[in-house]
Design an enzyme around this catalytic site. Structure first.
Site, PDB file in Angstrom:
ATOM      1  N   GLU A 238       0.886  -1.175   0.000  1.00 45.57           N
ATOM      2  CA  GLU A 238       0.000   0.000   0.000  1.00 45.57           C
ATOM      3  C   GLU A 238       0.913   1.212   0.000  1.00 45.57           C
ATOM      4  OE1 GLU A 238      -3.189  -0.021  -0.268  1.00 45.57           O
ATOM      5  OE2 GLU A 238      -3.779  -2.044   0.309  1.00 45.57           O
ATOM      6  N   CYS A 272      -2.320   9.599   1.928  1.00 47.08           N
ATOM      7  CA  CYS A 272      -1.972   8.912   0.674  1.00 47.08           C
ATOM      8  C   CYS A 272      -3.085   9.071  -0.354  1.00 47.08           C
ATOM      9  CB  CYS A 272      -1.685   7.443   0.936  1.00 47.08           C
ATOM     10  SG  CYS A 272      -3.037   6.592   1.764  1.00 47.08           S
TER      11      CYS A 272
HETATM   12  P1  NAD Z   1       8.420   4.742   4.569  1.00 51.19           P
HETATM   13  O1  NAD Z   1       8.470   3.937   3.312  1.00 51.19           O
HETATM   14  O2  NAD Z   1       9.550   5.649   4.856  1.00 51.19           O
HETATM   15  O3  NAD Z   1       8.292   3.795   5.847  1.00 51.19           O
HETATM   16  C1  NAD Z   1       7.205   2.916   6.020  1.00 51.19           C
HETATM   17  C2  NAD Z   1       7.595   1.835   7.009  1.00 51.19           C
HETATM   18  O4  NAD Z   1       8.601   1.016   6.420  1.00 51.19           O
HETATM   19  C3  NAD Z   1       8.191   2.367   8.320  1.00 51.19           C
HETATM   20  O5  NAD Z   1       7.706   1.595   9.387  1.00 51.19           O
HETATM   21  C4  NAD Z   1       9.682   2.164   8.120  1.00 51.19           C
HETATM   22  O6  NAD Z   1      10.387   2.028   9.319  1.00 51.19           O
HETATM   23  C5  NAD Z   1       9.686   0.866   7.326  1.00 51.19           C
HETATM   24  N1  NAD Z   1      10.892   0.615   6.520  1.00 51.19           N
HETATM   25  C6  NAD Z   1      11.806   1.505   6.065  1.00 51.19           C
HETATM   26  N2  NAD Z   1      12.764   0.866   5.349  1.00 51.19           N
HETATM   27  C7  NAD Z   1      12.435  -0.442   5.339  1.00 51.19           C
HETATM   28  C8  NAD Z   1      13.015  -1.608   4.736  1.00 51.19           C
HETATM   29  N3  NAD Z   1      14.115  -1.540   4.002  1.00 51.19           N
HETATM   30  N4  NAD Z   1      12.388  -2.791   4.907  1.00 51.19           N
HETATM   31  C9  NAD Z   1      11.241  -2.873   5.623  1.00 51.19           C
HETATM   32  N5  NAD Z   1      10.658  -1.817   6.219  1.00 51.19           N
HETATM   33  C10 NAD Z   1      11.244  -0.613   6.073  1.00 51.19           C
HETATM   34  O7  NAD Z   1       7.034   5.520   4.511  1.00 51.19           O
HETATM   35  P2  NAD Z   1       6.467   6.594   5.570  1.00 51.19           P
HETATM   36  O8  NAD Z   1       7.182   7.871   5.341  1.00 51.19           O
HETATM   37  O9  NAD Z   1       6.431   6.009   6.920  1.00 51.19           O
HETATM   38  O10 NAD Z   1       4.956   6.732   5.108  1.00 51.19           O
HETATM   39  C11 NAD Z   1       4.509   7.670   4.172  1.00 51.19           C
HETATM   40  C12 NAD Z   1       4.200   6.978   2.864  1.00 51.19           C
HETATM   41  O11 NAD Z   1       3.202   5.990   3.093  1.00 51.19           O
HETATM   42  C13 NAD Z   1       3.616   7.923   1.839  1.00 51.19           C
HETATM   43  O12 NAD Z   1       4.173   7.639   0.579  1.00 51.19           O
HETATM   44  C14 NAD Z   1       2.136   7.583   1.851  1.00 51.19           C
HETATM   45  O13 NAD Z   1       1.467   7.876   0.664  1.00 51.19           O
HETATM   46  C15 NAD Z   1       2.192   6.110   2.101  1.00 51.19           C
HETATM   47  N6  NAD Z   1       0.924   5.630   2.639  1.00 51.19           N
HETATM   48  C16 NAD Z   1       0.165   4.810   1.856  1.00 51.19           C
HETATM   49  C17 NAD Z   1      -1.056   4.358   2.324  1.00 51.19           C
HETATM   50  C18 NAD Z   1      -1.897   3.425   1.495  1.00 51.19           C
HETATM   51  O14 NAD Z   1      -2.779   2.806   2.072  1.00 51.19           O
HETATM   52  N7  NAD Z   1      -1.678   3.301   0.195  1.00 51.19           N
HETATM   53  C19 NAD Z   1      -1.510   4.745   3.599  1.00 51.19           C
HETATM   54  C20 NAD Z   1      -0.720   5.579   4.359  1.00 51.19           C
HETATM   55  C21 NAD Z   1       0.503   6.006   3.869  1.00 51.19           C
END
Ligand code: NAD
Length: 491
Positions: A238, A272
């Site tokens: 997502e 998002c």
């Molecule tokens: P991010 O990708 O920086 O981090 C998301 C999660 O992944 C965090 O818990 C982080 O610690 C973890 N993570 C980071 N590197 C990783 C790796 N290599 N392996 C596994 N996990 C890892 O995203 P963010 O800044 O926390 O969230 C914002 C983003 O999320 C925006 O792009 C937003 O659009 C998206 N989002 C999407 C939805 C949806 O349902 N489509 C909902 C909410 C947010």
């Protein structure tokens, strides 16, 4: 990050002030592996409870969450900076999904009989759904309870145990969820939380989980998908969006301006499925721009919405505004000076070139681009001209469904915004760089199971096919039957 007594810790901050709220121990690989192994020990008993047993447990969790709505709302607000009312609404919607998943899992996932076809008409064919086992959920910070609960609720209801890695920006919300579940859990290790930065998320994806449900940026999603591919486990992704809004000539302009503004700027634009780009047909463009700008002028950062939860996002927002300005965009509201130390003033940009970052990349701030189009076809084509495909909003009194049918995305609101996220019975998810797989609704329950086929003879059939003792008569019977059924050329 600090290293104390060989335990690595990280802090959660109040984004309004920068003050440290609490330190958390980082879960290392061996901790994550142990938590996942513990979760596996609980799968048999959790599955043995059946849909009815799990329904009771999960509805008890709903009651605990509901009784403590004010507390969780305040906690979400302190870690994300969003207004308490928004945080409480978010938690309420998460509870709605949990209740729906608990009440509907048995109905949606129950085994059913399928027709076996003429050739195998003596066989009974049953298709059931089996839980995956242990599901790892990795969450973002922008909706720290609503978003992960979209996976956690459905995975648990389907019979999986869950290990959750919250965002490093909202660890206290994750911890609170774990404690609240523990208060009603019939036995341990059904739902556990591991804490840490991206590395801990990576540990979870390389651990012995059976499926990952990831919500976050497209960049991280691709890393997670690659790790899951190496382990040959399925993954739900997502990811981000660049959601378009299409305003047709027959739109209710007042309503469109009011709703689109909220979609774009509530939660400081960190949604998002929030509006980021508007395409409005020329004949109503002036009226729409005038109305939405007038409403946006009334917004008060710090009251209408909070600060940027993740400080580094401020640089991204600034770069998108600067890039658009340098390419000739005009400002209906705000300027290149709208990004402050923590808060961003509302920004509405007009005539933004389609190759600008503010059009091509997720901005995740209280900004909106508005471009005029000569026709509705041009608006549809520009709406689709993006690598993202999460959601869209269409405003038209007569042609909304026709426009919606041409949009490449997972969810479309007609004369509305975002409301599908609050409807538990409909699937949620994107296409293209916005990800794949679905949470919410029947599809969200099925996502955390795999289909299992079971066939058995209902009665003995004189002609046997699955044996070396198959007769010439059986061979001829098959040939005759297949010719009878399929030799006719159609059309
Ligand atoms: P991010 O990708 O920086 O981090 C998301 C999660 O992944 C965090 O818990 C982080 O610690 C973890 N993570 C980071 N590197 C990783 C790796 N290599 N392996 C596994 N996990 C890892 O995203 P963010 O800044 O926390 O969230 C914002 C983003 O999320 C925006 O792009 C937003 O659009 C998206 N989002 C999407 C939805 C949806 O349902 N489509 C909902 C909410 C947010």
């Amino acid at each position: 990050m600090n290293v104390t007594d060989s335990l690595v810790t990280f802090a959660s901050h109040n984004p309004k002030t920068g003050e440290v709220l609490k330190d958390f121990h980082t879960s290392d690989q061996s901790t994550v592996d142990r938590v996942v192994a513990d979760a596996r020990t609980a799968t048999t008993a959790w599955q043995a409870l059946g849909y009815e047993g799990r329904r009771k447990v999960l509805l008890n969790w709903c009651s605990v969450l509901t009784e403590n709505l004010n507390e969780i709302g305040a906690l979400i607000s302190s870690e994300t900076g969003k207004p308490v009312g928004d945080a409480t609404l978010e938690a309420s919607l998460a509870i709605g999904h949990l209740a729906w998943a608990a009440k509907n899992a048995g109905r949606v996932l129950k085994s059913h009989v399928r027709p076996s076809g003429i050739l195998m008409f003596n066989m009974k064919s049953v298709v059931g759904r089996s839980p995956m086992g242990v599901v790892g959920v990795i969450g973002p910070w922008n909706y720290p309870i609503f978003t992960p609960m979209g996976s956690i609720s459905y995975a648990l209801a389907a019979g999986n145990t869950v290990v959750f890695k919250p965002s490093q920006f909202t660890p206290a919300v994750g911890e609170w969820l774990e404690h609240s579940f523990a208060s009603i859990a019939p036995f341990p290790h059904i739902f556990s939380v591991v804490q840490g930065l991206g590395e801990t998320g990576q540990f979870l994806t390389t651990s012995n989980v059976d499926k990952i449900s990831f919500t976050g940026s497209t960049r991280t999603a691709k890393l997670v998908a690659a790790t899951c591919a190496a382990r040959m486990i399925p993954v739900v992704l997502e990811c981000g969006g660049k959601d378009p809004v299409i305003i047709a000539g027959d739109a209710d302009i007042d309503k469109a301006a009011e709703y689109v503004l909220w979609s774009a700027m509530s939660n400081a634009g960190q949604t998002c499925i929030g509006a980021e780009r508007v395409y409005v047909v020329e004949e109503v463009a002036d009226a729409f721009i005038e109305k939405i700008t007038r409403l946006a002028k009334k917004l008060e950062p710090g009251k209408s919405y909070g600060p940027a939860t993740m400080p580094s996002q401020l640089g991204v927002i600034q770069s998108h505004i600067d890039d658009a300005a340098s390419k000739g965009a005009k400002f209906a509201l705000g300027s290149t000076h709208s990004v402050g130390e923590r808060y961003v003033e509302p920004v509405i940009m007009l005539d933004v070139p389609e190759d600008s970052l503010a059009i091509t990349d997720e901005t995740f701030g209280p900004t909106l681009t508005i471009n005029r189009t000569a026709t509705i076809e041009e608006a549809i084509s520009l709406a689709n001209a993006t690598r993202y495909g999460l959601a869209a909003s269409v405003w038209s009194k007569r042609t909304g469904h026709h426009i919606a049918s041409q949009l490449q995305c997972g969810m479309v609101s007609i004369n509305s915004v975002i409301a599908f996220a609050a409807i538990a019975s409909v699937p949620f998810g994107g296409v293209k760089d916005s990800g794949y797989g679905r949470i919410h609704g029947p599809e969200g329950l099925m996502e955390f199971t795999y289909p299992r086929t079971v066939i058995s003879p209902r009665f003995k059939f004189p002609i046997e096919f699955t044996t070396f003792a198959r007769t010439k008569f059986a061979d001829n019977f098959i040939k005759t039957l297949i010719k009878f059924l399929h030799s006719k050329v159609v059309g």
